[in-house]
Design an enzyme around this catalytic site. Structure first.
Site, PDB file in Angstrom:
ATOM      1  N   GLY A   1       6.992  -2.546  -3.422  1.00  0.00           N
ATOM      2  CA  GLY A   1       6.369  -1.237  -3.554  1.00  0.00           C
ATOM      3  C   GLY A   1       6.915  -0.491  -4.751  1.00  0.00           C
ATOM      4  O   GLY A   1       6.581  -0.790  -5.901  1.00  0.00           O
TER       5      GLY A   1
ATOM      6  N   ASN B   1       9.840  -6.328   3.635  1.00  0.00           N
ATOM      7  CA  ASN B   1       9.510  -5.193   2.786  1.00  0.00           C
ATOM      8  C   ASN B   1      10.595  -4.126   2.932  1.00  0.00           C
ATOM      9  O   ASN B   1      11.129  -3.927   4.012  1.00  0.00           O
ATOM     10  CB  ASN B   1       8.135  -4.640   3.199  1.00  0.00           C
ATOM     11  CG  ASN B   1       7.765  -3.342   2.509  1.00  0.00           C
ATOM     12  OD1 ASN B   1       7.433  -2.367   3.162  1.00  0.00           O
ATOM     13  ND2 ASN B   1       7.804  -3.309   1.196  1.00  0.00           N
ATOM     14  N   GLY B   2      10.916  -3.461   1.821  1.00  0.00           N
ATOM     15  CA  GLY B   2      11.844  -2.339   1.851  1.00  0.00           C
ATOM     16  C   GLY B   2      13.048  -2.510   0.953  1.00  0.00           C
ATOM     17  O   GLY B   2      13.780  -3.482   1.070  1.00  0.00           O
ATOM     18  N   GLU B   3      13.242  -1.574   0.029  1.00  0.00           N
ATOM     19  CA  GLU B   3      14.412  -1.510  -0.858  1.00  0.00           C
ATOM     20  C   GLU B   3      14.573  -2.737  -1.755  1.00  0.00           C
ATOM     21  O   GLU B   3      15.695  -3.142  -2.047  1.00  0.00           O
ATOM     22  CB  GLU B   3      15.699  -1.290  -0.054  1.00  0.00           C
ATOM     23  CG  GLU B   3      15.886   0.113   0.465  1.00  0.00           C
ATOM     24  CD  GLU B   3      15.867   1.188  -0.632  1.00  0.00           C
ATOM     25  OE1 GLU B   3      16.749   1.195  -1.513  1.00  0.00           O
ATOM     26  OE2 GLU B   3      14.952   2.030  -0.602  1.00  0.00           O
TER      27      GLU B   3
ATOM     28  N   PRO C   1       0.861  -1.195   0.000  1.00  0.00           N
ATOM     29  CA  PRO C   1       0.000   0.000   0.000  1.00  0.00           C
ATOM     30  C   PRO C   1       0.888   1.232   0.000  1.00  0.00           C
ATOM     31  O   PRO C   1       1.771   1.366   0.845  1.00  0.00           O
ATOM     32  CB  PRO C   1      -0.752  -0.136   1.327  1.00  0.00           C
ATOM     33  CG  PRO C   1       0.206  -0.853   2.227  1.00  0.00           C
ATOM     34  CD  PRO C   1       1.031  -1.763   1.339  1.00  0.00           C
ATOM     35  N   MET C   2       0.668   2.133  -0.949  1.00  0.00           N
ATOM     36  CA  MET C   2       1.446   3.371  -0.981  1.00  0.00           C
ATOM     37  C   MET C   2       0.500   4.525  -1.288  1.00  0.00           C
ATOM     38  O   MET C   2      -0.012   4.652  -2.417  1.00  0.00           O
ATOM     39  CB  MET C   2       2.575   3.292  -2.017  1.00  0.00           C
ATOM     40  CG  MET C   2       3.626   2.241  -1.692  1.00  0.00           C
ATOM     41  SD  MET C   2       5.144   2.411  -2.664  1.00  0.00           S
ATOM     42  CE  MET C   2       5.847   3.884  -1.910  1.00  0.00           C
TER      43      MET C   2
ATOM     44  N   CYS D   1       2.989   4.113   8.613  1.00  0.00           N
ATOM     45  CA  CYS D   1       2.991   5.352   7.834  1.00  0.00           C
ATOM     46  C   CYS D   1       3.877   6.400   8.506  1.00  0.00           C
ATOM     47  O   CYS D   1       3.688   6.723   9.686  1.00  0.00           O
ATOM     48  CB  CYS D   1       1.572   5.891   7.687  1.00  0.00           C
ATOM     49  SG  CYS D   1       1.504   7.447   6.763  1.00  0.00           S
TER      50      CYS D   1
ATOM     51  N   HIS E   1       8.393  -3.368   7.268  1.00  0.00           N
ATOM     52  CA  HIS E   1       9.202  -2.454   6.463  1.00  0.00           C
ATOM     53  C   HIS E   1      10.472  -2.202   7.265  1.00  0.00           C
ATOM     54  O   HIS E   1      10.417  -1.614   8.346  1.00  0.00           O
ATOM     55  CB  HIS E   1       8.441  -1.159   6.207  1.00  0.00           C
ATOM     56  CG  HIS E   1       9.171  -0.186   5.349  1.00  0.00           C
ATOM     57  ND1 HIS E   1       8.547   0.595   4.411  1.00  0.00           N
ATOM     58  CD2 HIS E   1      10.490   0.137   5.263  1.00  0.00           C
ATOM     59  CE1 HIS E   1       9.436   1.365   3.795  1.00  0.00           C
ATOM     60  NE2 HIS E   1      10.632   1.094   4.309  1.00  0.00           N
TER      61      HIS E   1
ATOM     62  N   LYS F   1       0.965  -4.160   9.344  1.00  0.00           N
ATOM     63  CA  LYS F   1       2.208  -3.711   8.712  1.00  0.00           C
ATOM     64  C   LYS F   1       2.879  -2.708   9.644  1.00  0.00           C
ATOM     65  O   LYS F   1       2.242  -1.772  10.115  1.00  0.00           O
ATOM     66  CB  LYS F   1       1.934  -3.067   7.356  1.00  0.00           C
ATOM     67  CG  LYS F   1       3.194  -2.715   6.563  1.00  0.00           C
ATOM     68  CD  LYS F   1       2.835  -2.292   5.141  1.00  0.00           C
ATOM     69  CE  LYS F   1       4.082  -2.153   4.266  1.00  0.00           C
ATOM     70  NZ  LYS F   1       4.863  -0.950   4.549  1.00  0.00           N
TER      71      LYS F   1
END
Length: 329
Positions: free
Chosen positions: A223, A199-201, A7-8, A98, A168, A139
């Site tokens: 993402g 999640n991340g990079e 989700p972004m 977030c 993340h 998340k």
């Protein structure tokens, strides 16, 4: 292995979920957050952010979508989760990651990572409010200013009844600056008994393989990497299954993306205010140009255009014609 679409807010909305799941390789999506403050939201708000609810919680390609809630009041979140569950999402996800200042100022998103006890109460309240067979996942980031409470937060979310945790691998303070600290996901995996998604990079297949190795998580959430390269999920899946990178025509190139750009624009024209339409196309092209040289040329061609009719003409779409829009109903 499961590959999830992240989700972004302001980027990965229903339109890009539609397009990227048409390409393939994605097992599940999570919607942008639905912000809950102090009231029970009307159904139209849920449908606006997650129009897939009108289609059994699935994208047109048949990929399930979990609807994400963001808030800090357990009782209010529970009431909204109950109403949302009645609309038939593929599950409910809770946002504790977030980093937006306005969200954090009001005690939502990553700010909650400073209060593990409240995390547990939120998840437990939502879990009690929805049917037992409705998945409730969460998340999180590694923390707010630092990662000292990462394990406490993860354990609190699991204790509250979350069935899955996406991590993340950065704190709120890190924002989106590289690197992502995948090794800390391994620590979290060791501290909880529920599935943990990394999640991340993750921009490339090599990133994905290293993330799986370092974090120990078989499952990944993509993402910005898949917005940049819509074939990334397929490429990762191929590399994991065959032990070698995918080459040749199995992955979409620039020519294969052209009809998808047209569908994307049709969705934007049908559902986005005219003044924002050109910006949405330029936003995606800006990501695509990191992967495709042709996208750089396309981006430069439309960079100064603000009139959506001029964009349609540039795409070769006749005025009044629209691409297929299954979610418009």
């Amino acid at each position: 292995m499961n590959i999830l679409l992240a989700p972004m807010e302001g980027l990965l909305d229903f339109a890009l979920r539609d397009i990227l799941t048409r390409v393939g390789g994605i097992d599940r999506c999570v919607s942008e957050f639905i912000r809950v403050t102090d009231q029970l939201l009307p159904e139209r708000v849920f449908y606006r952010i997650v129009p897939e609810l009108r289609h059994a919680g699935l994208t047109p390609a048949g990929v399930p979508v979990r609807a994400q809630l963001l808030g800090s009041d357990p009782a209010c979140l529970a009431d909204n989760a109950a109403r949302l569950a009645g609309l038939g999402p593929a599950g409910i996800d809770l946002n504790f990651g977030c980093p937006a200042k306005i969200v954090n100022r009001h005690g939502g998103g990553a700010a909650l990572l400073q209060e593990p006890e409240l995390l547990e109460r939120i998840v437990a309240a939502v879990r009690r409010a929805v049917p037992a067979d409705m998945p409730v996942s969460a998340k999180m980031r590694l923390g707010f200013e630092d990662d000292s409470l990462a394990l406490d937060c993860a354990q609190a979310l699991a204790a509250g009844g979350a069935c899955e945790l996406v991590v993340h691998a950065r704190t709120k303070a890190h924002g989106y600056r590289p690197p992502a600290y995948w090794d800390r996901i391994a620590d979290i995996r060791a501290a909880v008994s529920i599935p943990v998604v990394a999640n991340g990079e993750i921009w490339t297949v090599d990133d994905a393989l290293r993330c799986r190795e370092v974090s120990g998580s078989a499952d990944l959430m993509l993402g910005r990497g898949i917005v940049t390269d819509p074939g990334l999920a397929l490429a990762i899946r191929y590399a994991v299954q065959h032990g070698t990178p995918a080459h040749g025509t199995s992955l979409p190139g620039w020519p294969e993306l052209q009809p998808l750009l047209h569908i994307f624009w049709g969705l934007i024209e049908a559902h986005i205010e005219p003044r924002h339409r050109a910006g949405r196309l330029k936003q995606w092209l800006n990501f695509l140009r990191r992967r495709f040289p042709e996208a750089e040329e396309a981006y430069q061609s439309v960079r100064t255009i603000t009139d959506s009719r001029a964009i349609s003409a540039w795409l070769g779409i006749e005025e009044g014609a629209q691409a297929a829009m299954p979610l418009a109903a």
